[in-house]
Write a protein that holds these residues in place. Structure first.
Motif, PDB file in Angstrom:
ATOM      1  N   ASP A 109      46.225  27.438  51.271  1.00 47.91           N
ATOM      2  CA  ASP A 109      47.185  28.413  51.783  1.00 47.91           C
ATOM      3  C   ASP A 109      48.037  27.877  52.925  1.00 47.91           C
ATOM      4  O   ASP A 109      48.743  28.624  53.583  1.00 47.91           O
ATOM      5  CB  ASP A 109      46.463  29.685  52.224  1.00 47.91           C
ATOM      6  CG  ASP A 109      45.514  29.478  53.391  1.00 47.91           C
ATOM      7  OD1 ASP A 109      45.429  28.349  53.920  1.00 47.91           O
ATOM      8  OD2 ASP A 109      44.851  30.446  53.784  1.00 47.91           O
ATOM      9  N   ALA A 110      47.994  26.576  53.137  1.00 45.66           N
ATOM     10  CA  ALA A 110      48.727  25.989  54.259  1.00 45.66           C
ATOM     11  C   ALA A 110      49.585  24.813  53.801  1.00 45.66           C
ATOM     12  O   ALA A 110      49.292  24.175  52.783  1.00 45.66           O
ATOM     13  CB  ALA A 110      47.739  25.524  55.333  1.00 45.66           C
ATOM     14  N   GLY A 111      50.610  24.540  54.578  1.00 47.65           N
ATOM     15  CA  GLY A 111      51.488  23.425  54.275  1.00 47.65           C
ATOM     16  C   GLY A 111      50.754  22.103  54.193  1.00 47.65           C
ATOM     17  O   GLY A 111      51.061  21.266  53.338  1.00 47.65           O
ATOM     18  N   ALA A 112      49.785  21.900  55.069  1.00 50.56           N
ATOM     19  CA  ALA A 112      49.025  20.652  55.046  1.00 50.56           C
ATOM     20  C   ALA A 112      48.234  20.502  53.751  1.00 50.56           C
ATOM     21  O   ALA A 112      47.992  19.383  53.291  1.00 50.56           O
ATOM     22  CB  ALA A 112      48.086  20.573  56.245  1.00 50.56           C
ATOM     23  N   ASP A 113      47.847  21.622  53.136  1.00 51.66           N
ATOM     24  CA  ASP A 113      47.077  21.569  51.890  1.00 51.66           C
ATOM     25  C   ASP A 113      47.911  20.998  50.746  1.00 51.66           C
ATOM     26  O   ASP A 113      47.457  20.128  50.008  1.00 51.66           O
ATOM     27  CB  ASP A 113      46.573  22.964  51.507  1.00 51.66           C
ATOM     28  CG  ASP A 113      45.587  23.536  52.502  1.00 51.66           C
ATOM     29  OD1 ASP A 113      44.879  22.758  53.160  1.00 51.66           O
ATOM     30  OD2 ASP A 113      45.531  24.777  52.617  1.00 51.66           O
ATOM     31  N   ILE A 114      49.148  21.472  50.595  1.00 55.20           N
ATOM     32  CA  ILE A 114      49.986  20.971  49.502  1.00 55.20           C
ATOM     33  C   ILE A 114      50.367  19.511  49.744  1.00 55.20           C
ATOM     34  O   ILE A 114      50.403  18.711  48.808  1.00 55.20           O
ATOM     35  CB  ILE A 114      51.235  21.845  49.254  1.00 55.20           C
ATOM     36  CG1 ILE A 114      51.927  21.397  47.952  1.00 55.20           C
ATOM     37  CG2 ILE A 114      52.176  21.858  50.436  1.00 55.20           C
ATOM     38  CD1 ILE A 114      53.049  22.314  47.486  1.00 55.20           C
ATOM     39  N   LEU A 115      50.594  19.141  50.991  1.00 54.03           N
ATOM     40  CA  LEU A 115      50.933  17.737  51.281  1.00 54.03           C
ATOM     41  C   LEU A 115      49.760  16.821  50.961  1.00 54.03           C
ATOM     42  O   LEU A 115      49.944  15.733  50.411  1.00 54.03           O
ATOM     43  CB  LEU A 115      51.358  17.598  52.740  1.00 54.03           C
ATOM     44  CG  LEU A 115      52.640  18.350  53.120  1.00 54.03           C
ATOM     45  CD1 LEU A 115      52.895  18.230  54.624  1.00 54.03           C
ATOM     46  CD2 LEU A 115      53.830  17.873  52.313  1.00 54.03           C
ATOM     47  N   ALA A 116      48.548  17.254  51.274  1.00 54.18           N
ATOM     48  CA  ALA A 116      47.362  16.455  50.960  1.00 54.18           C
ATOM     49  C   ALA A 116      47.162  16.357  49.445  1.00 54.18           C
ATOM     50  O   ALA A 116      46.856  15.283  48.922  1.00 54.18           O
ATOM     51  CB  ALA A 116      46.126  17.054  51.629  1.00 54.18           C
ATOM     52  N   ALA A 117      47.341  17.476  48.743  1.00 47.50           N
ATOM     53  CA  ALA A 117      47.190  17.469  47.281  1.00 47.50           C
ATOM     54  C   ALA A 117      48.202  16.519  46.650  1.00 47.50           C
ATOM     55  O   ALA A 117      47.863  15.739  45.763  1.00 47.50           O
ATOM     56  CB  ALA A 117      47.363  18.879  46.726  1.00 47.50           C
ATOM     57  N   GLN A 118      49.428  16.567  47.117  1.00 43.53           N
ATOM     58  CA  GLN A 118      50.464  15.687  46.571  1.00 43.53           C
ATOM     59  C   GLN A 118      50.186  14.228  46.902  1.00 43.53           C
ATOM     60  O   GLN A 118      50.415  13.350  46.075  1.00 43.53           O
ATOM     61  CB  GLN A 118      51.837  16.122  47.079  1.00 43.53           C
ATOM     62  CG  GLN A 118      52.276  17.437  46.471  1.00 43.53           C
ATOM     63  CD  GLN A 118      53.558  17.983  47.056  1.00 43.53           C
ATOM     64  OE1 GLN A 118      53.929  17.677  48.188  1.00 43.53           O
ATOM     65  NE2 GLN A 118      54.242  18.814  46.285  1.00 43.53           N
ATOM     66  N   ALA A 119      49.655  13.972  48.090  1.00 41.92           N
ATOM     67  CA  ALA A 119      49.341  12.594  48.481  1.00 41.92           C
ATOM     68  C   ALA A 119      48.282  11.990  47.570  1.00 41.92           C
ATOM     69  O   ALA A 119      48.282  10.786  47.332  1.00 41.92           O
ATOM     70  CB  ALA A 119      48.891  12.548  49.944  1.00 41.92           C
ATOM     71  N   THR A 132      42.417  13.875  59.029  1.00 40.16           N
ATOM     72  CA  THR A 132      42.559  15.310  58.828  1.00 40.16           C
ATOM     73  C   THR A 132      43.786  15.554  57.953  1.00 40.16           C
ATOM     74  O   THR A 132      44.631  14.676  57.784  1.00 40.16           O
ATOM     75  CB  THR A 132      42.730  16.040  60.178  1.00 40.16           C
ATOM     76  OG1 THR A 132      43.842  15.472  60.873  1.00 40.16           O
ATOM     77  CG2 THR A 132      41.472  15.917  61.032  1.00 40.16           C
ATOM     78  N   LYS A 133      43.878  16.754  57.383  1.00 39.13           N
ATOM     79  CA  LYS A 133      45.045  17.070  56.567  1.00 39.13           C
ATOM     80  C   LYS A 133      46.306  16.949  57.415  1.00 39.13           C
ATOM     81  O   LYS A 133      46.273  17.268  58.580  1.00 39.13           O
ATOM     82  CB  LYS A 133      44.924  18.494  56.009  1.00 39.13           C
ATOM     83  CG  LYS A 133      43.807  18.646  55.013  1.00 39.13           C
ATOM     84  CD  LYS A 133      43.755  20.042  54.416  1.00 39.13           C
ATOM     85  CE  LYS A 133      43.300  21.062  55.422  1.00 39.13           C
ATOM     86  NZ  LYS A 133      43.165  22.421  54.896  1.00 39.13           N
ATOM     87  N   PRO A 134      47.362  16.417  56.871  1.00 43.07           N
ATOM     88  CA  PRO A 134      47.669  16.278  55.448  1.00 43.07           C
ATOM     89  C   PRO A 134      47.125  15.024  54.765  1.00 43.07           C
ATOM     90  O   PRO A 134      47.449  14.775  53.609  1.00 43.07           O
ATOM     91  CB  PRO A 134      49.197  16.287  55.417  1.00 43.07           C
ATOM     92  CG  PRO A 134      49.595  15.673  56.711  1.00 43.07           C
ATOM     93  CD  PRO A 134      48.552  16.132  57.691  1.00 43.07           C
ATOM     94  N   PHE A 149      39.894  16.449  50.633  1.00 43.68           N
ATOM     95  CA  PHE A 149      39.851  16.842  49.228  1.00 43.68           C
ATOM     96  C   PHE A 149      39.224  15.751  48.370  1.00 43.68           C
ATOM     97  O   PHE A 149      38.486  16.035  47.425  1.00 43.68           O
ATOM     98  CB  PHE A 149      41.255  17.178  48.715  1.00 43.68           C
ATOM     99  CG  PHE A 149      41.850  18.402  49.352  1.00 43.68           C
ATOM    100  CD1 PHE A 149      41.125  19.572  49.515  1.00 43.68           C
ATOM    101  CD2 PHE A 149      43.162  18.391  49.794  1.00 43.68           C
ATOM    102  CE1 PHE A 149      41.677  20.699  50.091  1.00 43.68           C
ATOM    103  CE2 PHE A 149      43.738  19.511  50.372  1.00 43.68           C
ATOM    104  CZ  PHE A 149      42.990  20.678  50.527  1.00 43.68           C
ATOM    105  N   LEU A 150      39.518  14.498  48.684  1.00 43.07           N
ATOM    106  CA  LEU A 150      38.927  13.392  47.936  1.00 43.07           C
ATOM    107  C   LEU A 150      37.420  13.336  48.133  1.00 43.07           C
ATOM    108  O   LEU A 150      36.670  13.100  47.182  1.00 43.07           O
ATOM    109  CB  LEU A 150      39.579  12.067  48.347  1.00 43.07           C
ATOM    110  CG  LEU A 150      41.035  11.905  47.925  1.00 43.07           C
ATOM    111  CD1 LEU A 150      41.668  10.716  48.646  1.00 43.07           C
ATOM    112  CD2 LEU A 150      41.143  11.753  46.414  1.00 43.07           C
ATOM    113  N   LYS A 151      36.957  13.562  49.338  1.00 48.17           N
ATOM    114  CA  LYS A 151      35.519  13.557  49.615  1.00 48.17           C
ATOM    115  C   LYS A 151      34.839  14.693  48.859  1.00 48.17           C
ATOM    116  O   LYS A 151      33.757  14.522  48.304  1.00 48.17           O
ATOM    117  CB  LYS A 151      35.255  13.670  51.119  1.00 48.17           C
ATOM    118  CG  LYS A 151      33.798  13.498  51.494  1.00 48.17           C
ATOM    119  CD  LYS A 151      33.313  12.098  51.187  1.00 48.17           C
ATOM    120  CE  LYS A 151      31.912  11.868  51.712  1.00 48.17           C
ATOM    121  NZ  LYS A 151      31.429  10.524  51.395  1.00 48.17           N
TER     122      LYS A 151
END
Length: 106
Positions: free
Chosen positions: A55-65, A16-18, A23-25
């Motif tokens: 719109d969430a902190g986990a979203d930006i962390l996942a995108a950056q990862a 799950t995020k982060p 997003f990759l799937k």
């Protein structure tokens, strides 16, 4: 559903995020197996043309990862108060809403 399926398939409870799996799937779909996605065995060049919107902190962390650009929309529970958080983490774009993507008259 894809996250739950992949976690069962790979005996991994941390997709799950982060984690960027979701997003990759979405980006690679059925072109790559869950194992290949989790192992990082996919065409990384495609990520350079991807913009993750969230719109969430986990979203930006996942995108950056995953190495993708990120557009924050301030529609989450924190609203405008989240702006500083997204700025601090280096969001590429920050919009009040996804409606800001729209161009008037088109």
């Amino acid at each position: 559903d894809n996250v739950v399926e992949a976690e069962k398939e790979l005996n991994n409870n941390a997709l799950t995020k982060p984690h960027p799996y979701m997003f990759l799937k979405a980006l690679y779909g059925t072109d790559y197996s869950n194992k290949r996605i989790v192992d990082g065995d996919y065409d990384k060049a495609k990520i350079k043309t991807t913009l993750v919107v969230g719109d969430a902190g986990a979203d930006i962390l996942a995108a950056q990862a995953m190495g993708a650009d990120f557009c924050a929309v301030l529609t989450g529970i924190q609203g405008e108060r989240a702006r500083g958080y997204f700025e601090k983490l280096g969001a590429n774009y920050i919009l009040k809403s996804v409606e800001d993507f729209l161009v008037e008259g088109e």
